[in-house]
Scaffold this active site. Structure first.
Site: not given
Ligand code: DGL
Length: 254
Positions: A71, A178
């Site tokens: 993440c 993201c």
């Molecule tokens: N998957 C997360 C990232 O790579 C983002 C997720 C979220 O906003 O919860 O930033």
């Protein structure tokens, strides 16, 4: 066999799990999605730090010897603190700005991510170390995470509106900063047909592999899935996860 924890606020982390299963099939994985608190990208620094710490501690308590923070948002906020707190290898993912700038060939680079990732100091430190950082534009896409969570892949109208200020011919690279955004790679390619649409998954997993003991043999690895600490056992949920992994494979192949 080495147990590896892959953690995200939600299903974006499957992007890295899918890549890890390709590069290191012979490992055991614990995939942890903090679905009770997704989206992180709209939360405060303190909340993200707390939720990330709880999730990583869960993975350590369940025997993981290496953690992938799958993440960008959690990495931006928490990875330095986690590394100070815990002795095991912790790999994070950051927007692939350096790699984009290595190929930009005098056209611009667009980085899309959550509002938190774009605001945090970690990205701005990374940019300040890149000689061509004035070629980079940053744009938050706060709605895509929720869309990925509900398997709503009809993102073109939203992305068309949001990205209207960026004429496609000016961009050679679009960086998906993201891990949830990979579900929409087809839409980004439609809007930026002349650009490379890249992310940091491959490099992050290469780094993970370099930190693990070499040459473990054995059968293909297993994956145990957890939603905010609860084991995922329902056939419907497992089928949904398999469907999402398949979507990510299709998106990567485009
Ligand atoms: N998957 C997360 C990232 O790579 C983002 C997720 C979220 O906003 O919860 O930033």
């Amino acid at each position: 066999m080495t147990k590896i924890g892959v953690f995200d606020s939600g299903v974006g982390g499957l992007t890295l799990l899918e890549e890890a299963l390709r590069q290191r099939p012979q490992a055991d994985y614990l995939f942890y999605a903090d679905v009770d608190h997704v989206p992180y990208g709209l939360r405060t620094h303190e909340e993200i730090l707390q939720y990330t710490d709880e999730s990583v501690r869960f993975l350590i308590d369940h025997g993981c010897k290496c953690i992938v923070v799958a993440c960008n948002t959690a990495t931006a906020v928490a990875v330095d603190t986690l590394r100070r707190r815990y002795a095991l290898p912790i790999v994070g993912i950051e927007p692939a700005v350096k790699s984009a700038l290595a190929h930009h060939a005098l056209r611009r680079v667009l980085v899309v991510a959550t509002p938190v990732t774009l605001r945090e100091e970690k990205l701005h430190r990374l940019l300040s170390r890149c000689p061509d950082h004035d070629m980079v534009d940053l744009h938050p896409l706060p709605q895509l995470v929720a869309m990925a969570e509900r398997e709503d892949y009809d993102a073109l109208p939203y992305l068309r509106r949001e990205l209207a200020p960026y004429p496609p011919e000016r961009y050679s690279e679009v960086v998906l900063g993201c891990t949830h955004f990979n579900y929409f790679r087809d839409s980004f390619l439609r809007l930026f047909p002349q650009a490379e649409v890249i992310d940091g998954a491959e490099g992050t997993i290469r780094r993970m592999c370099s930190l693990l003991p070499a040459g473990e043999g054995g059968a293909a690895g297993r994956v145990a899935y957890f939603f905010s600490g609860r084991p995922v056992t329902s056939p419907d949920e497992l089928a949904r996860l398999a469907r999402r992994l398949e979507r990510l494979r299709q998106m990567r192949a485009l």
